[in-house]
Design a protein around this motif. Structure first.
Motif, short mmCIF file in Angstrom:
data_model
loop_
_atom_site.label_atom_id
_atom_site.label_comp_id
_atom_site.label_asym_id
_atom_site.label_seq_id
_atom_site.Cartn_x
_atom_site.Cartn_y
_atom_site.Cartn_z
N ILE A 180 24.78 32.42 71.38
CA ILE A 180 25.25 33.65 72.02
C ILE A 180 25.64 33.34 73.46
CG2 ILE A 180 24.62 36.02 72.66
CD1 ILE A 180 24.49 35.69 69.66
N ALA A 181 26.78 33.83 73.87
CA ALA A 181 27.19 33.70 75.27
C ALA A 181 27.33 35.10 75.85
CB ALA A 181 28.52 32.96 75.38
N ILE A 182 26.83 35.27 77.08
CA ILE A 182 26.96 36.57 77.74
C ILE A 182 26.97 36.37 79.25
CG2 ILE A 182 24.51 37.14 77.86
CD1 ILE A 182 25.42 39.96 76.92
N LYS A 183 27.77 37.16 79.93
CA LYS A 183 27.86 37.04 81.38
C LYS A 183 26.73 37.85 82.03
CE LYS A 183 31.62 38.20 83.89
NZ LYS A 183 33.00 38.08 84.42
N HIS A 184 26.44 37.50 83.28
CA HIS A 184 25.31 38.14 83.95
C HIS A 184 25.45 39.66 84.09
CE1 HIS A 184 22.36 35.21 86.01
NE2 HIS A 184 22.79 34.70 84.89
N ASP A 185 26.68 40.15 84.08
CA ASP A 185 26.84 41.61 84.14
C ASP A 185 26.79 42.25 82.76
OD1 ASP A 185 29.24 40.83 83.08
OD2 ASP A 185 30.49 41.63 84.68
N LEU A 186 26.36 41.48 81.77
CA LEU A 186 26.17 41.93 80.38
C LEU A 186 27.49 42.17 79.65
CD1 LEU A 186 23.10 44.36 80.72
CD2 LEU A 186 23.14 41.89 80.38
N SER A 187 28.57 41.65 80.21
CA SER A 187 29.87 41.75 79.53
C SER A 187 30.16 40.41 78.83
CB SER A 187 30.98 42.06 80.53
OG SER A 187 31.23 40.94 81.37
N GLY A 188 31.19 40.43 78.00
CA GLY A 188 31.72 39.19 77.45
C GLY A 188 30.96 38.60 76.28
N PHE A 189 30.17 39.43 75.59
CA PHE A 189 29.34 38.96 74.47
C PHE A 189 30.12 38.14 73.45
CE2 PHE A 189 27.56 39.42 70.25
CZ PHE A 189 26.20 39.30 70.42
N GLN A 190 29.59 36.97 73.08
CA GLN A 190 30.15 36.18 71.98
C GLN A 190 29.00 35.69 71.11
OE1 GLN A 190 33.05 33.07 73.05
NE2 GLN A 190 33.03 33.89 75.13
N HIS A 191 29.20 35.68 69.82
CA HIS A 191 28.21 35.20 68.84
C HIS A 191 28.90 34.14 68.00
CE1 HIS A 191 25.28 36.42 65.34
NE2 HIS A 191 25.33 35.13 65.52
N ILE B 146 28.67 33.84 86.17
CA ILE B 146 27.64 33.00 85.57
C ILE B 146 27.37 33.53 84.16
CG2 ILE B 146 25.25 32.22 85.72
CD1 ILE B 146 25.53 32.42 88.75
N TRP B 147 27.42 32.63 83.22
CA TRP B 147 27.23 32.96 81.81
C TRP B 147 25.94 32.34 81.32
CZ3 TRP B 147 30.96 35.43 78.56
CH2 TRP B 147 32.15 35.78 79.21
N ARG B 148 25.18 33.11 80.57
CA ARG B 148 24.01 32.52 79.91
C ARG B 148 24.37 32.21 78.47
NH1 ARG B 148 18.01 34.69 80.91
NH2 ARG B 148 18.85 34.44 83.02
N LEU C 174 12.73 29.91 68.03
CA LEU C 174 12.88 29.69 69.47
C LEU C 174 14.24 30.18 69.93
CD1 LEU C 174 11.56 26.05 70.04
CD2 LEU C 174 10.54 28.17 70.89
N THR C 175 14.30 30.66 71.15
CA THR C 175 15.58 30.89 71.81
C THR C 175 15.52 30.19 73.16
OG1 THR C 175 15.81 33.04 70.74
CG2 THR C 175 17.25 32.58 72.61
N LEU C 176 16.31 29.13 73.30
CA LEU C 176 16.41 28.41 74.56
C LEU C 176 17.74 28.79 75.20
CD1 LEU C 176 15.11 24.91 73.40
CD2 LEU C 176 13.82 26.85 74.31
N ALA C 177 17.84 28.60 76.50
CA ALA C 177 19.05 29.04 77.18
C ALA C 177 19.40 28.13 78.34
CB ALA C 177 18.89 30.47 77.67
N VAL C 178 20.69 28.12 78.65
CA VAL C 178 21.20 27.39 79.79
C VAL C 178 22.29 28.25 80.40
CG1 VAL C 178 22.95 26.14 78.45
CG2 VAL C 178 22.03 25.12 80.53
N GLU C 179 22.61 28.02 81.67
CA GLU C 179 23.64 28.83 82.30
C GLU C 179 24.84 27.98 82.68
OE1 GLU C 179 21.45 32.81 83.59
OE2 GLU C 179 21.71 31.39 85.22
N ALA C 180 26.02 28.56 82.48
CA ALA C 180 27.27 27.91 82.83
C ALA C 180 27.96 28.75 83.91
CB ALA C 180 28.19 27.79 81.62
N THR C 181 28.62 28.07 84.82
CA THR C 181 29.33 28.76 85.89
C THR C 181 30.83 28.63 85.67
OG1 THR C 181 27.57 28.24 87.44
CG2 THR C 181 29.68 28.91 88.38
N VAL C 182 31.51 29.74 85.67
CA VAL C 182 32.97 29.73 85.66
C VAL C 182 33.41 30.05 87.07
CG1 VAL C 182 35.06 30.76 84.73
CG2 VAL C 182 33.08 30.42 83.24
#
Ligand code: CU
Length: 288
Positions: free
Chosen positions: A109-120, A142-144, A161-169
């Protein structure tokens, strides 16, 4: 590959398991299964009536497992890029055994910090445990990125488990305001309604109904084995929860059971399938 039923899925899984086992036992260098790692089917772990506990998706590592990206995580906006990662286990080596969970060994799952842009999305795994996915992050910010999977702990027990990393555009980031709470939202050509309110420490039903041109849709299709998928993200820390509904529709509704881990604002991403297309309705919910 489309799996059309639990028996078919179970048969395939058994075959894959066997194949992988043989490869290991003989030290064969034969190629991996194209899309599926060694897996076993998981029963509906969070289906009907489940009490949902804590959120996940805060950390690169949990319970001895670590998500390790293969590339830098500063990316240009919109470019479709290969994103690759491994999950390292408690022994330091890459994990290659996953449990099939809703038809997939890995949900991404990808989502931006403002909770927009959801992708599954659903990455594929190579024999060495490297997962890859084609990923496009369309706007600056910043996307998680969440890796949601079930594997085995050192004692052989299933471990979700749900692990996460953040990407910066890079670029100028103008955060969107989270939309105010609403019980009715549009999803492409459909309208979806939400009944029920999550409570802290009390499991409550949440019913989602899909309408087309004002009439209830009575022929929803299963998507990844369920009539709907619900990803819940907490505003403020992007805590993550993935919930599955009761196995059958209830009075035409997709019914989830949910206990909120804290008061606050949550964004609910409800995915459903109709006429072979997946649609998404997003709700904002305030938990008192
Ligand atoms: Cu998924």
């Amino acid at each position: 590959m489309v799996l059309k039923g639990p028996l078919v899925a179970a048969g395939l899984v058994a075959a894959l398991l066997l194949g992988f086992g043989i490869a290991r036992a003989t030290d064969s260098v034969a190629g991996p299964p194209a899309t599926a790692p060694a897996s076993t089917a998981i029963p509906s772990h969070s289906h009907g009536g489940a009490v949902i506990g804590d959120l996940g998706g805060f950390s690169l590592s949990a319970a001895g497992f670590t998500l390790v990206p293969a590339q830098p995580l500063t990316v240009p906006a919109g470019a479709r890029q290969q994103f690759a990662f491994k999950i390292l286990g408690p022994d330091g080596g890459p994990v290659t055994r996953y449990v099939l969970n809703h038809d997939k060994p890995m949900h991404f799952i990808a989502i931006k910090h403002d909770l927009s842009g959801f992708q599954h999305l659903h990455p594929t795994m190579a024999a060495d445990g490297t997962w890859t996915i084609r990923l496009s992050l369309p706007t600056p910010g910043i996307w998680r990125l969440y890796a949601d999977f079930v594997t085995f702990d050192p004692a052989g027990q299933r471990l979700p488990l749900t692990l996460a990393v953040e990407a910066t555009v890079a670029g100028s980031y103008t955060p969107l305001a989270v939309p105010p709470p609403s019980r009715t939202v549009d999803a492409d050509t459909f309208t979806v309604t939400l009944e029920g309110t999550p409570q802290v420490n009390a499991t409550q039903p949440l019913s989602l109904r899909v309408f087309a041109s004002g009439a209830p849709v009575t022929d929803l299709e299963r998507y990844l084995g369920a009539y709907g998928h619900l990803v819940v993200i907490r505003d403020g820390d992007l805590g993550y929860l993935h919930v599955h509904p009761e196995d059958q529709l209830v009075g035409g509704a997709v019914k989830f059971w949910l206990s909120a881990p804290s008061p606050g604002r949550y964004r609910l991403y409800f995915e459903f399938q109709k006429s072979d297309a997946v649609h998404r309705a997003e709700f904002t919910v305030d938990v008192p």
